[in-house]
Enzyme design. Structure first.
Site, PDB file in Angstrom:
ATOM      1  CE  LYS A 294      -0.289  -0.200   5.022  1.00  0.00           C
ATOM      2  NZ  LYS A 294      -0.982  -0.859   6.139  1.00  0.00           N
TER       3      LYS A 294
ATOM      4  CE1 TYR B   7       9.714  31.881   4.520  1.00  0.00           C
ATOM      5  CE2 TYR B   7      10.256  29.555   4.247  1.00  0.00           C
ATOM      6  CZ  TYR B   7       9.783  30.749   3.727  1.00  0.00           C
ATOM      7  OH  TYR B   7       9.383  30.809   2.429  1.00  0.00           O
TER       8      TYR B   7
HETATM    9  C1  LIG Z   1      -0.186  -1.920   6.732  1.00  0.00           C
HETATM   10  C2  LIG Z   1      -0.752  -3.190   7.132  1.00  0.00           C
HETATM   11  C3  LIG Z   1       0.059  -4.306   7.376  1.00  0.00           C
HETATM   12  C4  LIG Z   1       1.578  -4.252   7.351  1.00  0.00           C
HETATM   13  O1  LIG Z   1       2.046  -3.717   8.552  1.00  0.00           O
HETATM   14  P1  LIG Z   1       3.619  -3.558   8.840  1.00  0.00           P
HETATM   15  O2  LIG Z   1       3.672  -3.057  10.230  1.00  0.00           O
HETATM   16  O3  LIG Z   1       4.118  -2.569   7.846  1.00  0.00           O
HETATM   17  O4  LIG Z   1       4.232  -4.887   8.661  1.00  0.00           O
HETATM   18  C5  LIG Z   1      -0.556  -5.503   7.663  1.00  0.00           C
HETATM   19  N1  LIG Z   1      -1.902  -5.601   7.724  1.00  0.00           N
HETATM   20  C6  LIG Z   1      -2.713  -4.543   7.513  1.00  0.00           C
HETATM   21  C7  LIG Z   1      -4.185  -4.711   7.598  1.00  0.00           C
HETATM   22  C8  LIG Z   1      -2.172  -3.299   7.226  1.00  0.00           C
HETATM   23  O5  LIG Z   1      -2.977  -2.252   7.041  1.00  0.00           O
END
Ligand SMILES: *Cc1c(COP(=O)(O)O)cnc(C)c1O
Length: 364
Positions: free
Chosen positions: A39, A262
């Site tokens: 993702k 800034y």
């Molecule tokens: C993002 C996610 C993961 C992966 O988690 P990590 O901590 O990056 O290993 C697994 N399951 C779900 C449902 C997620 O949203």
């Protein structure tokens, strides 16, 4: 990765290291199925290239958050099953089928949408339980009857059941063990009711490293694949996959008493060489790293001085005198035996390596 000529920021992704990290995950979980989480554009690493490598290395599924991410992977030629983890709007039901995506569902509304819109064209789903995350998912009370009902529905194949840990990265394991017990109880109830139990998965990276009892039938690593773990203690064997570099736009020598950037939050104490570097918060370098970040210039770790701007950041390069305009500095990565990785930046910015990777990887 960037192929735009003159682009002053480059992000390089070492796909051999990605494959290496997958091997490390396998060293923990053996022959369990792996649902590799890609993702957020593979946490900023480029979802298509990452998915191609992971598919070739035999992961069982890829996990994305949203349907568009799944469609983009299909359009890029990815054939591996894809789990869409944030659920399903009824308007998206047909697209899910068309692109052979597997939604995670957890409500009557979603089940109804599938029944109404699919007119029995078959679809595979996974069902999510909320065992303590307080986010998406059925409660453990609702779960067994919902799962049974979905299994019985025409054209809907329930291939998996999942839940998500909220505290697997913490020292205290009480809540994590409680979540796992809740999930196992639902599985047990189902075993009594149903001849076929869909495969169960729950473990994220933290649980893969710390909770072998949570491996179940499949695991869902994200962060580990990119070379990090979500706690401060580092874990041997993982290699960071992405490096980010930015170009030096200008260099000047300033006298003592010169305010930088800034708000004038940094004022030089003595004669100081300042480099102006072509990355800022639009490029994903957190503004929280103002006066706190470190980059590597001419092989030396040098501090960020003054506020991080939208497209520029200033460094004190007095100790890195060979640096010249047009050179690259390492924003995240290593040069020789010095390094600045996402976990260090996360600590300095009071955030997590997840956020650093997403922002730096997906920035301008
Ligand atoms: C993002 C996610 C993961 C992966 O988690 P990590 O901590 O990056 O290993 C697994 N399951 C779900 C449902 C997620 O949203």
């Amino acid at each position: 990765m960037s192929s735009i000529p003159h682009c002053p920021v480059t992000r390089t992704v070492d796909l051999l290291r990605l494959a290496h990290n997958l091997t490390q995950v396998r060293a923990y979980v053996g022959d369990r199925k792996i649902i590799a989480v890609v993702k957020a554009n593979a946490y900023g690493h480029g979802a298509l290239a990452v998915s191609e490598v992971l598919s070739k290395q035999g992961v069982a599924m890829l996990g994305v958050a949203h349907i568009e991410e799944g469609i983009a992977l299909r359009q890029g030629g990815i054939k591996t099953p894809i789990l869409v983890m944030t659920g399903l709007f009824s308007s998206a039901a047909r697209e899910m089928v068309k692109h052979r995506l597997t939604p995670v569902i957890s409500s009557e509304l979603e089940l109804e949408a599938l029944r109404r819109h699919l007119k029995r064209s078959p679809i595979t789903v996974h069902i999510k339980l909320d065992t303590g995350m307080g986010r998406l998912g059925l409660s453990s009370k609702e779960a067994a009857s919902f799962i049974q009902k979905t299994i019985a529905a025409d054209g809907i194949h329930v291939a998996g059941i999942l839940s998500h840990f909220s505290c697997a990265d913490q020292e205290d394991t009480i809540f994590t063990r409680k979540q796992l017990r809740t999930f196992m109880q639902v599985r047990k109830t189902l075993q009594k009711l149903s001849p076929i139990i869909p495969y169960c998965h729950m473990a994220n990276s933290a649980a893969i490293v710390r909770f072998p009892s949570a491996y179940l039938d499949a695991v869902r690593p994200g962060l580990m694949l990119y070379g990090y773990v979500p706690f401060s203690k580092s874990v041997g064997g993982l290699k960071p996959v992405m490096q980010v570099k930015a170009k030096v736009l200008s260099i000047k020598t300033t006298p003592a008493g010169t305010p930088i950037s800034y708000g004038g939050t940094f004022v030089t104490k003595e004669k100081t060489r300042i480099a102006i570097v072509a990355i800022g918060y639009a490029g994903g370098y957190p503004r929280a790293l103002s006066n706190r970040g470190v980059m590597i210039a001419a092989g030396k770790r040098v501090p960020v001085v003054g506020r991080v701007c939208m497209d520029m950041t200033m460094l004190d390069i007095t100790e890195a005198s060979s640096l010249a305009v047009g050179d690259w500095v390492t924003v995240m990565g290593s040069e020789g035996n010095v390094a600045v990785w996402a976990d260090e930046l996360a600590t300095a910015a009071e955030t997590t390596p997840y956020e650093i990777l997403c922002r730096l990887g997906n920035g301008n």
